[in-house]
Design an enzyme around this catalytic site. Structure first.
Site, mmCIF file in Angstrom:
data_model
loop_
_atom_site.group_PDB
_atom_site.id
_atom_site.type_symbol
_atom_site.label_atom_id
_atom_site.label_comp_id
_atom_site.label_asym_id
_atom_site.label_seq_id
_atom_site.Cartn_x
_atom_site.Cartn_y
_atom_site.Cartn_z
ATOM 1 N N TRP A 1 0.865 -1.186 0.000
ATOM 2 C CA TRP A 1 0.000 0.000 0.000
ATOM 3 C C TRP A 1 0.905 1.241 0.000
ATOM 4 O O TRP A 1 1.848 1.329 0.803
ATOM 5 C CB TRP A 1 -0.889 -0.051 1.250
ATOM 6 C CG TRP A 1 -1.823 1.109 1.415
ATOM 7 C CD1 TRP A 1 -2.640 1.638 0.469
ATOM 8 C CD2 TRP A 1 -2.049 1.859 2.611
ATOM 9 N NE1 TRP A 1 -3.376 2.681 1.004
ATOM 10 C CE2 TRP A 1 -3.021 2.832 2.313
ATOM 11 C CE3 TRP A 1 -1.526 1.805 3.903
ATOM 12 C CZ2 TRP A 1 -3.483 3.742 3.260
ATOM 13 C CZ3 TRP A 1 -1.974 2.699 4.845
ATOM 14 C CH2 TRP A 1 -2.952 3.668 4.523
ATOM 15 N N ASP B 1 -0.586 -5.486 9.552
ATOM 16 C CA ASP B 1 -1.577 -4.507 9.117
ATOM 17 C C ASP B 1 -2.826 -5.290 8.720
ATOM 18 O O ASP B 1 -2.817 -6.012 7.719
ATOM 19 C CB ASP B 1 -1.026 -3.708 7.924
ATOM 20 C CG ASP B 1 -2.028 -2.662 7.438
ATOM 21 O OD1 ASP B 1 -3.133 -2.574 8.011
ATOM 22 O OD2 ASP B 1 -1.693 -1.928 6.481
ATOM 23 N N LYS C 1 -13.233 -1.141 6.097
ATOM 24 C CA LYS C 1 -13.810 -2.016 5.058
ATOM 25 C C LYS C 1 -14.792 -3.017 5.665
ATOM 26 O O LYS C 1 -15.892 -3.175 5.163
ATOM 27 C CB LYS C 1 -12.715 -2.804 4.338
ATOM 28 C CG LYS C 1 -11.408 -2.092 4.180
ATOM 29 C CD LYS C 1 -11.413 -1.110 3.055
ATOM 30 C CE LYS C 1 -10.161 -0.268 3.155
ATOM 31 N NZ LYS C 1 -9.723 0.317 1.953
HETATM 32 N N1 PGU Z 1 -3.637 -0.686 5.258
HETATM 33 C C1 PGU Z 1 -3.929 -1.174 4.037
HETATM 34 C C2 PGU Z 1 -3.229 -2.376 3.549
HETATM 35 C C3 PGU Z 1 -4.905 -0.519 3.262
HETATM 36 O O1 PGU Z 1 -5.192 -1.000 2.066
HETATM 37 C C4 PGU Z 1 -5.540 0.633 3.753
HETATM 38 C C5 PGU Z 1 -6.564 1.374 2.942
HETATM 39 C C6 PGU Z 1 -5.192 1.065 5.044
HETATM 40 C C7 PGU Z 1 -4.236 0.374 5.762
HETATM 41 C C8 PGU Z 1 -5.808 2.269 5.692
HETATM 42 O O2 PGU Z 1 -7.122 2.212 5.865
HETATM 43 P P1 PGU Z 1 -7.916 3.178 6.847
HETATM 44 O O3 PGU Z 1 -8.960 3.796 6.014
HETATM 45 O O4 PGU Z 1 -6.965 4.165 7.404
HETATM 46 O O5 PGU Z 1 -8.449 2.260 7.879
HETATM 47 N N2 PGU Z 1 -6.372 1.382 1.579
HETATM 48 C C9 PGU Z 1 -7.440 1.661 0.636
HETATM 49 C C10 PGU Z 1 -8.184 2.947 0.932
HETATM 50 C C11 PGU Z 1 -7.701 4.196 0.314
HETATM 51 C C12 PGU Z 1 -6.405 4.667 0.913
HETATM 52 O O6 PGU Z 1 -5.410 4.593 0.210
HETATM 53 O O7 PGU Z 1 -6.416 5.097 2.077
HETATM 54 C C13 PGU Z 1 -6.880 1.580 -0.766
HETATM 55 O O8 PGU Z 1 -7.625 1.837 -1.707
HETATM 56 O O9 PGU Z 1 -5.713 1.154 -0.925
#
Ligand code: PGU
Length: 409
Positions: free
Chosen positions: A138, A219, A255
């Site tokens: 990410w 994570d 999510k």
């Molecule tokens: N860790 C991972 C692996 C993730 O994919 C995401 C969110 C988070 C943590 C953080 O999520 P929180 O909303 O802070 O609980 N990734 C999504 C959402 C968009 C973003 O980049 O924040 C994504 O589309 O990759």
């Protein structure tokens, strides 16, 4: 006088949009009726609409109706019930670590905030300041940990040839990491690749990491989204807890409970014993207090209301499973649509990968073409959010992939 003279900020350059959230900004500007946002990982219904779970609506109603509720500050560590229930959710009802009081859990601002608090704590108090993150991962991970004062390195994870796990590379890189280094691990539904190790591979990873004293930082942003089952998705973490060793775990309810904008999550640190855990918690408070003082009340109250009521908890699990099942069904529909168009190449990774995303293998040029010609928005690494697709939009996506692959391969 306003408007005259140079701004003291005149030297500031325009920053680029975020690689993930910026996709939504571009999508919102597009006027086309066929536009499709497969960028951000956010669940959509078959009608393409955001979903508020029924059980969340119910919990909110209960909270609103309860006149005894007040808006006082929470403690620095957040809502106590929420913390206890979150630890049980991730480590299991019968977790020995919880029973032995050697887990400290603090409510944080969703997954991102939990990672940041954990990173800051390690940067201040842990002897080895290097964190290894998977390649790819990410996009926010390296930024979060760099700002927390850690030095970020990567370990091999994904093999573009097989579109699967580079298990050998992963073991080699972790084996070469300095003893004590921190290792960021996606608990399940790896973002962006959708590729997770098997249970047997997790066992080998665990043995290697423990033998080298590497510190796992999980994570967990997708518990329940990979398999549809909360316990199966937490299994890798529970394997690392069962061996008695220490670890960190960041949890997000964005999510799996659809609470994206409520920013509700938790950071747990599993320690060797209760004495260490209470000292660790006292230091976590010193990290949190100057950062945002204490976390918000509403989202954590929703989660606690659901997790502590048997019926609501069961209702949540059904709704969660139906989200996971819809995503899995989208994988099959897309795979079939690509096959029926006779698109060159092996697309079986679409049904093999799990979780919210498919790492398609499309290159940045093909992605740009699909956006320009088909109004389909996705991150430039070729990741698509399967949760943003529906039966009615699969054919449009399949046509776009067909055109991109045949014209720009
Ligand atoms: N860790 C991972 C692996 C993730 O994919 C995401 C969110 C988070 C943590 C953080 O999520 P929180 O909303 O802070 O609980 N990734 C999504 C959402 C968009 C973003 O980049 O924040 C994504 O589309 O990759």
């Amino acid at each position: 006088m306003a408007g005259s003279g140079d701004s003291v900020f005149a030297h500031i350059v325009l920053a680029p949009e975020d690689p993930i959230l910026g996709v939504t900004v571009a999508y919102n500007k597009d006027q086309s009726p066929v536009k499709l946002n497969l960028g951000v990982g956010a669940y959509r219904t078959e009608e393409g609409k955001p979903l508020v779970l029924n059980v969340v609506r119910k919990a909110e109603q209960l909270l609103v109706n309860d006149q005894s509720r007040v808006k006082e500050y929470l403690p620095i560590t957040g809502l106590a019930d929420f913390n206890k229930l979150s630890a049980k959710l991730i480590f299991g009802d019968d977790s020995p670590a919880i029973q032995e009081n050697r887990v400290t859990t603090v409510q944080s601002l969703s997954g991102t905030g939990s990672l940041r608090v954990g990173g800051e704590f390690l940067g201040k108090h842990y002897h080895e300041r290097t964190i290894y993150i998977p390649q790819p991962t990410w996009g926010n991970h390296p930024k979060i940990f760099t700002l927390a004062g850690l030095s970020v390195k990567s370990y091999r994870y994904y093999n573009p040839q097989t579109k699967g796990l580079d298990f050998e590379g992963m073991l080699e890189d972790l084996g070469a990491a300095p003893s004590g280094a921190i290792v960021l691990i996606h608990a399940c539904a790896h973002n962006p690749t959708g590729v997770d190790p098997t249970v047997e591979q997790w066992e080998q990873i665990r043995t290697l990491m423990r033998s080298k004293g590497l510190l796992p930082f999980f994570d967990s942003a997708y518990q329940g989204f990979a398999s549809g089952n909360l316990d199966s998705d937490a299994q890798p973490i529970r394997m690392f807890v069962a061996d008695g060793g220490e670890l960190l775990a960041a949890q997000s309810y964005a999510k799996n409970m659809g609470l994206y904008g409520e920013r509700v999550g938790a950071l747990s640190i599993v320690c060797r014993n209760a004495d260490v855990a209470s000292k660790v918690e006292s230091q976590l408070k010193l990290v949190i207090r100057p950062m945002y003082s204490s976390p918000p009340l509403h989202g954590a109250s929703i989660v606690a209301t659901i997790l502590k009521d048997r019926n609501m908890y069961d209702e949540w699990k059904v709704e969660l499973k139906s989200m996971a099942d819809r995503i899995i069904s989208m994988r099959h529909q897309l795979f079939d649509a690509l096959n029926s168009r006779g698109i060159p190449g092996d697309w079986s990774h679409i049904i093999k990968q799990i979780g919210m995303f498919t790492f398609t293998g499309l290159n940045p040029e093909q992605v740009a073409f699909m956006t320009k010609e088909f109004h389909i928005y996705m991150t430039s690494d070729g990741r698509i959010s399967m949760a943003g697709l529906s039966s009615s939009t699969v054919p449009h996506l399949a046509d776009a992939i067909h055109a991109a692959v045949t014209r720009l391969s």
